[in-house]
Design a protein around this motif. Structure first.
Motif, PDB file in Angstrom:
ATOM      1  N   GLN A  83      16.756  48.168  39.639  1.00  0.00           N
ATOM      2  CA  GLN A  83      16.216  48.730  38.400  1.00  0.00           C
ATOM      3  C   GLN A  83      14.879  49.415  38.660  1.00  0.00           C
ATOM      4  OE1 GLN A  83      16.413  45.551  35.448  1.00  0.00           O
ATOM      5  NE2 GLN A  83      18.364  46.391  34.743  1.00  0.00           N
ATOM      6  N   GLY A  84      14.709  50.532  38.002  1.00  0.00           N
ATOM      7  CA  GLY A  84      13.526  51.352  38.228  1.00  0.00           C
ATOM      8  C   GLY A  84      13.930  52.650  38.913  1.00  0.00           C
ATOM      9  N   SER A 122      16.553  54.432  38.385  1.00  0.00           N
ATOM     10  CA  SER A 122      17.034  55.432  37.420  1.00  0.00           C
ATOM     11  C   SER A 122      15.849  56.178  36.794  1.00  0.00           C
ATOM     12  CB  SER A 122      17.903  54.782  36.345  1.00  0.00           C
ATOM     13  OG  SER A 122      17.145  53.919  35.531  1.00  0.00           O
ATOM     14  N   ASP A 123      14.736  55.471  36.638  1.00  0.00           N
ATOM     15  CA  ASP A 123      13.530  56.121  36.118  1.00  0.00           C
ATOM     16  C   ASP A 123      12.985  57.151  37.101  1.00  0.00           C
ATOM     17  OD1 ASP A 123      12.198  55.076  33.494  1.00  0.00           O
ATOM     18  OD2 ASP A 123      13.087  53.308  34.403  1.00  0.00           O
ATOM     19  N   PHE A 150       2.168  46.174  37.564  1.00  0.00           N
ATOM     20  CA  PHE A 150       3.465  46.205  38.225  1.00  0.00           C
ATOM     21  C   PHE A 150       4.273  47.473  37.906  1.00  0.00           C
ATOM     22  CE2 PHE A 150       8.041  45.079  37.942  1.00  0.00           C
ATOM     23  CZ  PHE A 150       8.270  44.770  39.268  1.00  0.00           C
ATOM     24  N   ARG A 151       4.437  47.733  36.633  1.00  0.00           N
ATOM     25  CA  ARG A 151       5.275  48.876  36.238  1.00  0.00           C
ATOM     26  C   ARG A 151       4.644  50.206  36.634  1.00  0.00           C
ATOM     27  NH1 ARG A 151       6.838  49.103  30.070  1.00  0.00           N
ATOM     28  NH2 ARG A 151       4.762  50.028  29.945  1.00  0.00           N
ATOM     29  N   LEU A 180       5.500  50.444  40.357  1.00  0.00           N
ATOM     30  CA  LEU A 180       6.930  50.459  40.701  1.00  0.00           C
ATOM     31  C   LEU A 180       7.524  51.838  40.452  1.00  0.00           C
ATOM     32  CD1 LEU A 180       9.308  48.344  41.532  1.00  0.00           C
ATOM     33  CD2 LEU A 180      10.059  48.806  39.203  1.00  0.00           C
ATOM     34  N   ILE A 181       7.218  52.427  39.307  1.00  0.00           N
ATOM     35  CA  ILE A 181       7.832  53.723  38.990  1.00  0.00           C
ATOM     36  C   ILE A 181       6.780  54.805  38.721  1.00  0.00           C
ATOM     37  CG2 ILE A 181      10.111  52.911  38.297  1.00  0.00           C
ATOM     38  CD1 ILE A 181       9.156  52.818  35.421  1.00  0.00           C
ATOM     39  N   ARG A 185       6.543  55.295  32.825  1.00  0.00           N
ATOM     40  CA  ARG A 185       6.647  54.816  31.445  1.00  0.00           C
ATOM     41  C   ARG A 185       5.326  54.944  30.687  1.00  0.00           C
ATOM     42  NH1 ARG A 185      10.922  51.090  30.570  1.00  0.00           N
ATOM     43  NH2 ARG A 185      12.623  51.720  31.940  1.00  0.00           N
TER      44      ARG A 185
END
Lengths: 212, 434
Positions: B236-237, B239-240, B311-312, B315-316, B320
């Motif tokens: 996961q991630g 797809s972003d 974290f987010r 990660l991407i 977001r």
């Protein structure tokens, strides 16, 4: 808004079981099937009333992805309540409950109230996990249990509120030390005289009695 | 990972003159005795005020707030405690216009080779690319197309890569139900991809609605990537990370190979046990400690020193936190590789700096800090848009951090030389030299 208590919740369980949808249904009273998948953690909050007291629920919706777990665990810290969610149409999400439970118990306080939720009860035709199995698992591990549907909103309010009631009762019984924020409970501004010297069971009982 | 790795990946290296001339004496003499280094947080005007004031005025304010380097030698004999560092005047930052087709083409020779590559990268770093140019430009920035390749070489590369793509695509397309039944790993990847494709950027016109072809492309590229790198598969991630690339490329094969290149950079983020993420968080913590010790101390005291709340972001790559157009701009800027490989960590510091005031003023604890950082998107959009035009805002914010000011350095033209900055700070020089 003023509140008597703030409870920290976490929502955990496999990816795609409907954790974010449950949260959104509870906080916004709507079902949104096309939200972005959760990376890390999302946040929601809502005020409820128990025993005539305003209680703020601060809810942490965690990512289900297995490999994130070593990091998402750190968000469990100091939660008073947990919703452990599986999908009644996917047997594997039920099979993973033990791991989730161990994880939750290990990384949060021992008094944390855990509500087991079998979500997607609207998809009866695709059901893979019987309600009785959920009940049995809950009984065996000392959890509260409900089947919900984030889509139809069935039992969603109840799941969040019943968990809060249980926490509230534990406060009344003095099980939670409400002066220790590590327990996921915070006394709010609405609360009557908060004596900072109170602690342990004594604090719990007194706090339960006070409200503005 | 040792803090060293943070700075060994920060390039280009341009150390202070004194340091380069006599590194041993400088380091030993100046820093071996340093047991503690402190940077005072900016006092005086709050962040909001800073944002609204004209740049010149802000510089004056900053200058007032930080008069110079104070060294206190009294606390412990033989040891120095550096409490202040002279940051000088904050220079004005202006973003350039995005590189357009005309400018791009003047940098291409008749055979199609790109020229003045480092200059071109600089201009992209300073202004990004016009949207129409992205489809071509990103292939170079991501390394799918070599900068020195001719048009003809790129045509043949594309043909080869197209064949290769469809060969891999056929592999998963031809897995029978029976095979899938006996391959749980494949099954898990497939089912997760199917779930996540339906949960990625669905409000974007390229992916919205029930039967949008964009969804099938997203699915197929991710599945083919599983075949390309089965050890990693799908996490996961991813797809972003793919979604903006596919949106720009509007082509399955090009998007795939650009995604492969992007994943080469991001791979470690997704590896098992998140080791790459943990390393980055440690690096970020080291950097923050260096840039803003008082804030770092505050976070540690709130049990938030591990910076998991970033974290987010990491990660991407802020996917977001920023609006979709801002993501496109920020990513192409980062893909220039300027001014240093760990630029994204500096962006994290900038964002944290913009939230610091609120966090410390309101005495936020573990949960509140996490909440602020999770709900950050609005602040961020403001940060990127602001009055400064796209990225200028965030770079501007970097500039407000003590060490970060040096990032926008007149002598370097723009942001180059973060290592220079780091090297100029006491702990940094130690780290760079050790």
């Amino acid at each position: 808004m003023a509140y008597a208590y703030l409870f920290k919740y976490i929502i955990i369980g496999d990816t795609g079981v409907g954790k974010s949808c449950l949260l959104l249904q509870f906080t916004d009273k709507r079902f949104q099937p096309v939200h972005d998948l959760t990376i890390g953690v999302e946040f929601g909050a809502r005020m409820i009333t128990i025993d005539g007291k305003q209680i703020k629920l601060q809810i942490w919706d965690t990512a289900g992805q297995e490999s994130f777990r070593s990091i998402t665990r750190s968000y469990y810290r100091g939660a008073a309540g947990a919703l452990l969610v599986y999908d009644i149409t996917r047997r594997d999400t039920f099979n993973h409950l033990t791991t989730w439970l161990e994880d939750a118990r290990q990384h949060s306080n021992s008094n944390m109230v855990i509500m087991l939720i079998g979500n997607k009860s609207d998809l009866e035709s695709r059901r893979e996990v019987k309600k009785e199995e959920g009940e049995a698992f809950a009984r065996e591990h000392g959890l509260i249990f409900m089947e919900t549907s984030a889509k139809t909103a069935s039992n969603v309010e109840e799941a969040f509120i019943n968990t809060a009631k249980e926490i509230y009762e534990k406060i009344q019984e003095g099980v939670f030390d409400i002066n220790n924020e590590a327990n996921g409970i915070k006394i709010g501004p609405q609360h009557a005289t908060t004596n900072s010297t109170l602690s342990g069971s004594q604090g719990g009982q007194q706090a339960g009695g006070g409200c503005c | 990972a040792s803090p060293l790795s943070t700075f060994s990946t920060l390039s280009p290296l341009s150390l202070s003159p004194k340091f380069s001339q006599d590194p041993v004496t400088t380091t030993l003499g100046g820093f071996s005795k340093v047991t503690n280094y402190l940077f005072d947080a900016f006092r005086g005007p709050d962040t909001v005020l800073l944002k609204q004031r004209p740049v010149g005025e802000v510089a004056d304010l900053l200058n007032e707030a930080i008069p110079g380097l104070d060294i206190n030698q009294l606390e412990e004999p033989g040891y120095e405690v550096i409490t202040r560092i002279d940051l000088g005047v904050l220079p004005e930052v202006r973003r350039r216009e995005p590189v357009g087709a005309e400018e791009w083409n003047t940098n291409m020779d008749p055979e199609g080779r790109m020229r003045n590559i480092s200059h071109l990268k600089q201009t992209i770093f300073k202004g990004g690319l016009c949207h129409v140019l992205r489809k071509e430009g990103w292939k170079f920035l991501l390394g799918y197309f070599p900068w020195e390749s001719t048009l003809e070489e790129r045509r043949s590369l594309t043909r080869r890569k197209t064949d290769e793509y469809f060969r891999m695509k056929l592999q998963w397309k031809s897995v029978s139900e029976e095979q899938e039944k006996h391959n749980s790993m494949f099954r898990d990847h497939r089912s997760l991809i199917e779930k996540d494709v339906n949960r990625t950027d669905r409000t974007n016109t390229f992916y919205e609605g029930q039967d949008n072809p964009g969804l099938i492309l997203l699915h197929d590229v991710l599945m083919t990537y599983c075949m390309y790198d089965f050890d990693l598969g799908y996490v996961q991630g991813m797809s972003d990370l793919l979604s903006p690339i596919l949106y720009v490329m509007e082509d399955e094969v090009d998007a795939f190979w650009c995604f492969v290149s992007f994943m080469d950079q991001m791979h470690q983020n997704f590896e098992e046990q998140m080791q790459g993420m943990k390393t980055q968080l440690i690096q970020l913590s080291t950097l923050l400690r260096l840039l803003d010790l008082s804030f770092w101390n505050y976070l540690v005291a709130q049990d938030s020193g591990h910076l998991y709340f970033c974290f987010r972001w990491l990660l991407i790559r802020f996917k977001r936190e920023l609006s979709f157009p801002d993501v496109l701009r920020l990513w192409e800027v980062m893909w220039t590789g300027l001014p240093c490989q760990n630029f994204h960590l500096l962006v994290c510091c900038a964002i944290l700096d913009s939230e610091k005031h609120q966090i410390m003023e309101e005495q936020y604890g573990f949960n509140e800090i996490l909440k602020v950082c999770v709900l950050l998107c609005f602040a961020c959009i403001q940060l990127v848009d602001g009055n400064h035009g796209d990225l200028a805002g965030s770079i501007y914010t970097v500039a407000k951090t003590p060490g970060g000011r040096q990032l926008i350095d007149g002598n370097h033209g723009d942001l180059a030389g973060s290592i220079y900055t780091v090297a100029k700070t006491p702990g940094g020089r130690q780290l760079v030299d050790c």
